[in-house]
Design a protein around this motif. Structure first.
Motif, PDB file in Angstrom:
ATOM      1  N   ALA A   2       8.676  16.830  40.029  1.00  0.00           N
ATOM      2  CA  ALA A   2       9.892  15.869  39.979  1.00  0.00           C
ATOM      3  C   ALA A   2       9.544  14.566  40.248  1.00  0.00           C
ATOM      4  O   ALA A   2       8.542  13.891  40.883  1.00  0.00           O
ATOM      5  CB  ALA A   2      10.725  16.376  41.239  1.00  0.00           C
ATOM      6  N   VAL A   7      15.107  16.643  46.541  1.00  0.00           N
ATOM      7  CA  VAL A   7      13.823  17.492  45.886  1.00  0.00           C
ATOM      8  C   VAL A   7      13.302  18.109  47.156  1.00  0.00           C
ATOM      9  O   VAL A   7      12.813  17.586  48.015  1.00  0.00           O
ATOM     10  CB  VAL A   7      13.003  16.560  45.315  1.00  0.00           C
ATOM     11  CG1 VAL A   7      11.747  17.431  44.591  1.00  0.00           C
ATOM     12  CG2 VAL A   7      13.630  15.877  43.915  1.00  0.00           C
ATOM     13  N   PHE A  24      19.136  17.764  37.134  1.00  0.00           N
ATOM     14  CA  PHE A  24      17.960  18.203  37.747  1.00  0.00           C
ATOM     15  C   PHE A  24      17.939  19.580  38.551  1.00  0.00           C
ATOM     16  O   PHE A  24      16.928  20.363  38.179  1.00  0.00           O
ATOM     17  CB  PHE A  24      17.580  17.035  38.888  1.00  0.00           C
ATOM     18  CG  PHE A  24      16.623  17.608  39.733  1.00  0.00           C
ATOM     19  CD1 PHE A  24      15.235  17.568  39.401  1.00  0.00           C
ATOM     20  CD2 PHE A  24      16.973  17.869  41.007  1.00  0.00           C
ATOM     21  CE1 PHE A  24      14.331  17.982  40.297  1.00  0.00           C
ATOM     22  CE2 PHE A  24      15.835  18.442  41.927  1.00  0.00           C
ATOM     23  CZ  PHE A  24      14.543  18.331  41.907  1.00  0.00           C
ATOM     24  N   GLN A  25      19.027  19.713  39.075  1.00  0.00           N
ATOM     25  CA  GLN A  25      18.900  21.339  39.894  1.00  0.00           C
ATOM     26  C   GLN A  25      18.866  22.392  38.982  1.00  0.00           C
ATOM     27  O   GLN A  25      18.032  23.331  39.108  1.00  0.00           O
ATOM     28  CB  GLN A  25      20.272  21.522  40.726  1.00  0.00           C
ATOM     29  CG  GLN A  25      20.296  20.277  41.976  1.00  0.00           C
ATOM     30  CD  GLN A  25      19.167  20.508  42.983  1.00  0.00           C
ATOM     31  OE1 GLN A  25      18.350  21.387  42.884  1.00  0.00           O
ATOM     32  NE2 GLN A  25      18.972  19.312  43.577  1.00  0.00           N
ATOM     33  N   HIS A  37      11.056  10.496  40.536  1.00  0.00           N
ATOM     34  CA  HIS A  37      12.115   9.395  41.041  1.00  0.00           C
ATOM     35  C   HIS A  37      11.965   8.047  40.226  1.00  0.00           C
ATOM     36  O   HIS A  37      10.728   7.586  40.079  1.00  0.00           O
ATOM     37  CB  HIS A  37      11.974   9.020  42.492  1.00  0.00           C
ATOM     38  CG  HIS A  37      12.770   8.012  42.879  1.00  0.00           C
ATOM     39  ND1 HIS A  37      13.928   8.179  43.186  1.00  0.00           N
ATOM     40  CD2 HIS A  37      12.609   6.471  43.113  1.00  0.00           C
ATOM     41  CE1 HIS A  37      14.748   6.851  43.636  1.00  0.00           C
ATOM     42  NE2 HIS A  37      13.878   6.009  43.543  1.00  0.00           N
ATOM     43  N   ALA A  93      14.740  13.599  38.966  1.00  0.00           N
ATOM     44  CA  ALA A  93      15.618  13.862  39.995  1.00  0.00           C
ATOM     45  C   ALA A  93      16.487  13.015  40.423  1.00  0.00           C
ATOM     46  O   ALA A  93      17.593  12.976  40.498  1.00  0.00           O
ATOM     47  CB  ALA A  93      14.677  14.344  41.138  1.00  0.00           C
ATOM     48  N   THR A  94      15.805  11.553  40.752  1.00  0.00           N
ATOM     49  CA  THR A  94      16.646  10.675  41.333  1.00  0.00           C
ATOM     50  C   THR A  94      16.466   9.122  40.731  1.00  0.00           C
ATOM     51  O   THR A  94      15.327   9.139  39.904  1.00  0.00           O
ATOM     52  CB  THR A  94      16.568  10.355  42.911  1.00  0.00           C
ATOM     53  OG1 THR A  94      15.149  10.627  43.102  1.00  0.00           O
ATOM     54  CG2 THR A  94      17.166  11.802  43.300  1.00  0.00           C
ATOM     55  N   TRP A 117      15.074  22.116  37.496  1.00  0.00           N
ATOM     56  CA  TRP A 117      14.139  22.548  38.555  1.00  0.00           C
ATOM     57  C   TRP A 117      14.290  24.110  39.014  1.00  0.00           C
ATOM     58  O   TRP A 117      13.167  24.448  39.404  1.00  0.00           O
ATOM     59  CB  TRP A 117      14.701  21.807  39.827  1.00  0.00           C
ATOM     60  CG  TRP A 117      13.554  21.689  41.052  1.00  0.00           C
ATOM     61  CD1 TRP A 117      13.794  21.946  42.266  1.00  0.00           C
ATOM     62  CD2 TRP A 117      12.226  20.951  41.042  1.00  0.00           C
ATOM     63  NE1 TRP A 117      12.573  21.488  43.005  1.00  0.00           N
ATOM     64  CE2 TRP A 117      11.625  21.013  42.272  1.00  0.00           C
ATOM     65  CE3 TRP A 117      11.654  20.410  39.782  1.00  0.00           C
ATOM     66  CZ2 TRP A 117      10.502  20.470  42.537  1.00  0.00           C
ATOM     67  CZ3 TRP A 117      10.230  19.994  40.224  1.00  0.00           C
ATOM     68  CH2 TRP A 117       9.748  19.926  41.541  1.00  0.00           C
TER      69      TRP A 117
END
Length: 282
Positions: free
Chosen positions: A143, A164, A127-128, A145, A116-117, A131
């Motif tokens: 998710a 997220v 990511f989006q 990080h 995600a990040t 997801w």
């Protein structure tokens, strides 16, 4: 003129020196060595050792509990029944339905961890989409990080949770810690603790810690013992860690998966499908 008379030169005879005989100790040693080398018993031991080594290599390479699955193009430990992958922008646009449909024998993809990040500013560009699309195909998702120890842990946690939305049925959030980034181990652990505490406080879910086996042994062992572990340890028939300590094992980074145009990390879950369901956010 009459030819000049040459003086007769008397040549000295040079006698070659006889080599000194070997000391008796040397003779005994050489004789003993020859006796050993010519002994059938010696060759029996050598052959036995060679055969034992060859059998070990052969058996390890054909271990039925760690065999190659042709469609995935990797060896997979058969002691585990629940398998999954982890992805990021590196894998590009993924056809999640094809991922879900892929199967060889009893192995198929049940879960996926999705980047995600990273740090305090970077959002994974895929990511989006991942997801949203992976759960549609029936894949359980979590998710993660990518943690940067030079940045404040709490700030990173806030950033992660802005991107997220952890929901019922998801795997717990993951913090990926792989390097010190130039800070001391003490500083890294302090910032990591801030991240973990903030995420758990806001989500009411205890995060998973992802790291490599060596990094864990060097910097995290005997710390954060209350958190579930996801350990990277590649291309081995077993994870060199007490089985009670870890939940996920990333055992390969070379898997080929239908619907994905690049090699993928492959993971095993330490438990059955019921145990996996027990880990999900309620």
């Amino acid at each position: 003129m009459p030819p000049a008379k040459r003086k007769r030169v008397t040549r000295k005879t040079v006698r070659k020196k006889k080599p000194k005989p070997l000391p008796i100790q040397w003779k005994v040693a050489i004789a003993g060595l020859l006796l050993i080398l010519l002994s059938p018993l010696y060759y029996g031991y050598v052959l036995k050792d060679f055969v034992a080594t060859w059998r070990w290599v052969k058996d390890w390479g054909q271990d039925p509990n760690y065999r190659t699955y042709e469609s995935f193009n990797i060896k997979i430990p058969k002691a585990y029944t629940v398998h999954g992958i982890d992805v990021s922008y590196y894998q590009g646009k993924i056809n999640w339905q094809k991922v879900k449909e892929m199967k060889e024998d009893e192995v198929n993809i049940r879960f996926a961890f999705i980047k995600a990040t990273e740090g305090i500013l970077q959002v994974d560009p895929y990511f989006q989409r991942n997801w949203r699309e992976a759960p549609k195909a029936g894949i359980i998702c979590g998710a993660y990080h990518f943690f940067r120890p030079k940045k404040e842990g709490k700030t990173q946690a806030k950033f992660f949770l802005q991107v997220v939305n952890i929901e019922k049925g998801d795997l717990p959030p993951v913090v990926d810690i792989e390097s010190l980034d130039g800070v001391s181990p003490l500083k890294m652990r302090a910032e990591l603790a801030d991240f973990l505490n903030f995420v758990e406080m806001k989500t009411k879910v205890r995060p998973i810690i992802y790291t490599g086996l060596k990094f864990y042994e060097d910097y995290l062992a005997d710390h954060f013992d209350e958190y579930p572990l996801w350990i990277a340890h590649y291309h081995q028939p077993k994870l060199r860690m007490d089985k009670s300590r870890w939940k996920f094992w990333q055992h390969s980074d070379k898997a080929k998966i239908s619907g994905i145009g690049h090699v993928v990390d492959f993971n095993a879950f330490n438990g059955d499908s019921t145990a996996l369901a027990g880990m999900l956010v309620h």
